[in-house]
Enzyme design. Structure first.
Site: not given
Ligand code: BGC
Length: 678
Positions: A229
Site C-alpha cells: 500500500d
Molecule cells: C489506500 C489504497 C489505495 C492507494 C492509492 C492508499 O492510501 O489505502 O487503497 O489504492 O492509497 O491511492
C-alpha cells in the site's frame, strides 16, 4: 501461455543491467489528482509504464468516469451475476483511458461500524464476500485489467492504521479474515495483491515472509504481483525478503542505494531481484501489456450500459429496514404534498472519501432531482427544507435524508450527530408519517429514534445514478430487495468489538489518524475471535436491532417444503438443498433465500450458524418457484487450532433456511462422515 510468458520475461531480464532492474522495484510517484501509481518503463527493451487507478467502484482518473454505488451496496444485492457486470463495467472505464491496473477490489471484512472504509468492502460475512468477489475479479481481468485485491490483511479499522497492530488468532484469520484473499487467488486467479498498512500479530504485513511467501504464494499458490500500500514499508531487508515485489508509489525503502548496499554486503542476491521482476513482468505480459496499446477509447461506447448497471446495482442493493403501516410505497391517491429534509437531499453525497472516493461531477443525480422526476408526473408537490420547519406538519409524507462522512484514514462515530438526531425527533413529532433515508457504508445508532419514524431505508452511497433507484423505491416503481450485509446493533455495548477496538478511554489525537507514523504502535485485540457479526449475536443470544441478511420487500413470501438430496454425506460428496418460495402478495417481488449451516456437536466451539448458500429469487405476484442450493463438504469445516488445519468432524449438522440470519423458517438435519461406514 505461462511458459511462454516466463521465457519472454526471462529473456528481457537477462538483457537488463543490475541498475535497471533495481529501478523496477518501485513506482514512479504519486501526484494528487493526476497520478495515483505507475510502474517504470524501459524504452530500450520496449517495457512500457503501466498506469494504475483507484478503485473498486469506478476508475477515478478516467475522464468522465461513472461512479458506481459503493461496493457495500453491491454486497447487499446478494447477486453474483450483477457483481460480474459491475466489475466488467469498472474495468472498461479503466481501460478506456489506459489504466490497466485497478487498485481494487477492497475486501477487508466489516468488523466495526466505525471503519471509515466499510463502504469500499463487502460486509461482515466471508462466504457472501467471496461469492460476490470472485465474479467481480474474473470480469475485471477478462477485460484485460489487472485486479488488485486489497488490503492484505486484517486492516479492519482506519484509526491508527499506520500504527496499529491487529492481534488476531490463527483460527479467526483462517475463518474470517483470510477467506476473501484465498478465494481471490484460488477461485478468481487474481493477478495482484496489495499489502495493508497495519501490523498483524506484531509484524508489518509488507515485511512478512510468513504472509507473503509462505501463505500467499506457497500455500495458496499465488503467482502474481504483490505491491505495498502507498508508503507502508519501512525496512529494506525485511521487505525484499518477504516476497513483496513492488513498492508503491515510488522507490524509497526499496530504492537504489538501499538495495545496492544489501547486494554489496551479500545480504541479498541479484537472483532475488530477478524473481521480483519475474512476478511483475509475467503479470503484465500475461495481461497483454507488453504487446497491445493500453488505451481503448472505443470502450466509451459502453458508458450507457455502465449507467444501467450502476442504476441496477442501487435498485437491487437498497435495503428497506422498516415500513410501519405500509407507509411505503408512496400512494399517489392520498399523497399531495411531500417534504424532503436535510442537505443530503440536494448535495447527495455519492461516495465515501479517500482512495475509494470520487467526484461524481455534473452528472450526479441528486435525491431531489430523482424524486421530482417521478413526483411531478403524479401531481405531487415536493418541497425541500434544509432544516426543520413547522410547515412540514402539513405534508402527507416527510423524508429525511441523512449521511455522515466515511473516509479513508479516519474512523467515524457510531452515533449520528445530535443535530441529526434532533431533526428526526422533531420532524417525527410534527409529522407522524416520517421516513428516514440513510446514505452510508455501515451501521449507525438507531435504537434511540427508530420507534419515532415509520420508515427507514439504507440507500448506501449511491454513486452517480443511484438516487434514481431510491426514488423508484419510494414510489413503488421498484420493489426493494436488498439485504443487509452486516448486523446493526442497538448499542455498542452489546457487540463483539466493544472494548476490542481502540485502547480504552482513548481520545484520538488527530495527528495519529491515518497517515502519520511516529506514534506508538497500538494493539487492537480481536478478542471475539471468529465470533464476529451474527456469529457473536447468535452465541450470546442477543437480538440485534437489524440482523445480517435482513431487508423488507413490498411483497410477502412464504418458504416451505425443504428437502435434502440425502440424509448422509460422506467425504467430498455434495448435498443438494431444495425448497419452495412463494410470493404470497399481489405485487411482483424478489426474495433472497439464505442457507445457514449449524454443526450440532463439535469438539471446538463453533458459531450457531454460518451462511453457506443464498439465492435471489424473483417471483411474480402469487408465483411459486422451487429453488436449489448446493452445500459442499468444505462448507462444513472449521479451522482447528489444535490440528492447525481445516477439519470436518463426523456427526449431525442442521441446514437452516430463512430470509435473514435471525429469521429461519425451515430446518433439516443430515449426518456427515469423513469415510464410508462399512
Ligand atoms: C489506500 C489504497 C489505495 C492507494 C492509492 C492508499 O492510501 O489505502 O487503497 O489504492 O492509497 O491511492
Amino acid at each position: 501461455m505461462e511458459t511462454l510468458a516466463i521465457n519472454r520475461v526471462n529473456n528481457l531480464i537477462n538483457q537488463m543491467t543490475l541498475d535497471e532492474k533495481i529501478k523496477f522495484l518501485g513506482g514512479t510517484g504519486f501526484v494528487e489528482g493526476e497520478k495515483i501509481g505507475e510502474t517504470k518503463s524501459l524504452q530500450r527493451l520496449g517495457i512500457p509504464a503501466v498506469k494504475m487507478t483507484d478503485a473498486t467502484s469506478g476508475s477515478k482518473l478516467t475522464e468522465d468516469h461513472i461512479l458506481f454505488p459503493a461496493f457495500i451496496c453491491l454486497a447487499a444485492t446478494f447477486n453474483p451475476e450483477l457483481s460480474a457486470s459491475y466489475g466488467r463495467a469498472v474495468a472498461e472505464q479503466c481501460k478506456a483511458d489506459g489504466f490497466r491496473v485497478l487498485l481494487g477490489p477492497g475486501v477487508n471484512m466489516y468488523r466495526t461500524p466505525h471503519c471509515g472504509r466499510n463502504f469500499e468492502y463487502l460486509g461482515e460475512d466471508p462466504y457472501l464476500a467471496c461469492k460476490m468477489l470472485v465474479p467481480y475479479i474474473k470480469a475485471v481481468q477478462e477485460i484485460g485489467v489487472i485486479a488488485t485485491v486489497k488490503h492484505f490483511v486484517a486492516n479492519n479499522s482506519e484509526h491508527y492504521r499506520k500504527n496499529s497492530n491487529s492481534v488476531v488468532s490463527e483460527r479467526a484469520l483462517h475463518e474470517i479474515y483470510y477467506p476473501v484473499f484465498k478465494a481471490a487467488v484460488q477461485e478468481a486467479d487474481v493477478k495482484a495483491v496489495m499489502t495493508s498498512y497495519n501490523l498483524l500479530n506484531g509484524e508489518w504485513v509488507g515485511h512478512s515472509k510468513h504472509l507473503i511467501t509462505d501463505l500467499l504464494r506457497n500455500e495458496w499458490g499465488f503467482d502474481g504481483l504483490v505491491m505495498s500500500d502507498w508508503w507502508s514499508i519501512y525496512d529494506t531487508e525485511k521487505s525484499i525478503h518477504s516476497g513483496l515485489d513492488l513498492e508503491m508509489p515510488s522507490s524509497g525503502i526499496l530504492g537504489y542505494k538501499r538495495i545496492k548496499k544489501l547486494l554489496n554486503k551479500g545480504i541479498i542476491s541479484e537472483a532475488l531481484i530477478d524473481q521480483r521482476l519475474i512476478n511483475i513482468f509475467k503479470t503484465f505480459c500475461e495481461t497483454g501489456l507488453f504487446d497491445e496499446e493500453h488505451q481503448d477509447q472505443s470502450l466509451r461506447k459502453n458508458w450507457p450500459k455502465h449507467e444501467k448497471i450502476a442504476l441496477e446495482t442501487a435498485r437491487q442493493g437498497i435495503v428497506l429496514l422498516k415500513n410501519e403501516d405500509a407507509i411505503l410505497p408512496i400512494k399517489n391517491e392520498s399523497t399531495k404534498k411531500m417534504a424532503l429534509i436535510g442537505e443530503n437531499t440536494v448535495i447527495t453525497v455519492a461516495t465515501g472519501g479517500g482512495a475509494g472516493g470520487f467526484n461524481p461531477g455534473e452528472k450526479l443525480v441528486t435525491y431531489l432531482d430523482a424524486i421530482n422526476g417521478i413526483a411531478c408526473n403524479q401531481g405531487i408537490d415536493v418541497t425541500y427544507y434544509k432544516n426543520l420547519e413547522n410547515n412540514i406538519a402539513n405534508a402527507d409524507i416527510v423524508v429525511i435524508f441523512l449521511t455522515m462522512v466515511e473516509y479513508e484514514f479516519m474512523d467515524r462515530p457510531f452515533d449520528l450527530s445530535d443535530t441529526q438526531k434532533d431533526l428526526i425527533k422533531h420532524a417525527s413529532r410534527l409529522n407522524s408519517n416520517t421516513v428516514v433515508v440513510i446514505s452510508l457504508g455501515s451501521g449507525v445508532e438507531m435504537a434511540s429514534w427508530i420507534d419515532d419514524v415509520k420508515g427507514l431505508i439504507y440507500s448506501w452511497y449511491p454513486g452517480t445514478y443511484g438516487a434514481q433507484a431510491l426514488a423508484e423505491i419510494l414510489f413503488g416503481e421498484i420493489n426493494p430487495s436488498g439485504k443487509l450485509p452486516f448486523t446493526i446493533e442497538h448499542t455498542e455495548k452489546e457487540t463483539h468489538y466493544y472494548g476490542n477496538y481502540l485502547p480504552e478511554n482513548t481520545e484520538l489525537p488527530r495527528e495519529f489518524q491515518g497517515w502519520n507514523r511516529g506514534a506508538p504502535n497500538f494493539d487492537i485485540h480481536y478478542r471475539e475471535g471468529i465470533f464476529t457479526g451474527y456469529r457473536w449475536y447468535d452465541t450470546k443470544n442477543i437480538q440485534p436491532l437489524f440482523p445480517f441478511g435482513f431487508g423488507l420487500s413490498y411483497s410477502t413470501f412464504k418458504i416451505d417444503n425443504l428437502r435434502l438430496s440425502s440424509d448422509t454425506v460422506t467425504g467430498d460428496e455434495t448435498l443438494t438443498v431444495c425448497c419452495n418460495v412463494q410470493n404470497t402478495s399481489d405485487i411482483d417481488g424478489t426474495e433472497i433465500v439464505q442457507l445457514y449451516i449449524q454443526d450440532i456437536e463439535s469438539s471446538e466451539s463453533r458459531p450457531k450458524k454460518e451462511l453457506k448458500g443464498f439465492k435471489r429469487v424473483s417471483l411474480k405476484a402469487h408465483e411459486t418457484k422451487q429453488i436449489e442450493m448446493t452445500v459442499v463438504h468444505i462448507d462444513l469445516s472449521f479451522w482447528s487450532e489444535v490440528k492447525r488445519d481445516w477439519q470436518i468432524e463426523d456427526g449431525a449438522f442442521n441446514i437452516l433456511v430463512g430470509t435473514s440470519s435471525a429469521d429461519i423458517n425451515l430446518q433439516a438435519s443430515f449426518m456427515y462422515f469423513n469415510k464410508k461406514k462399512d
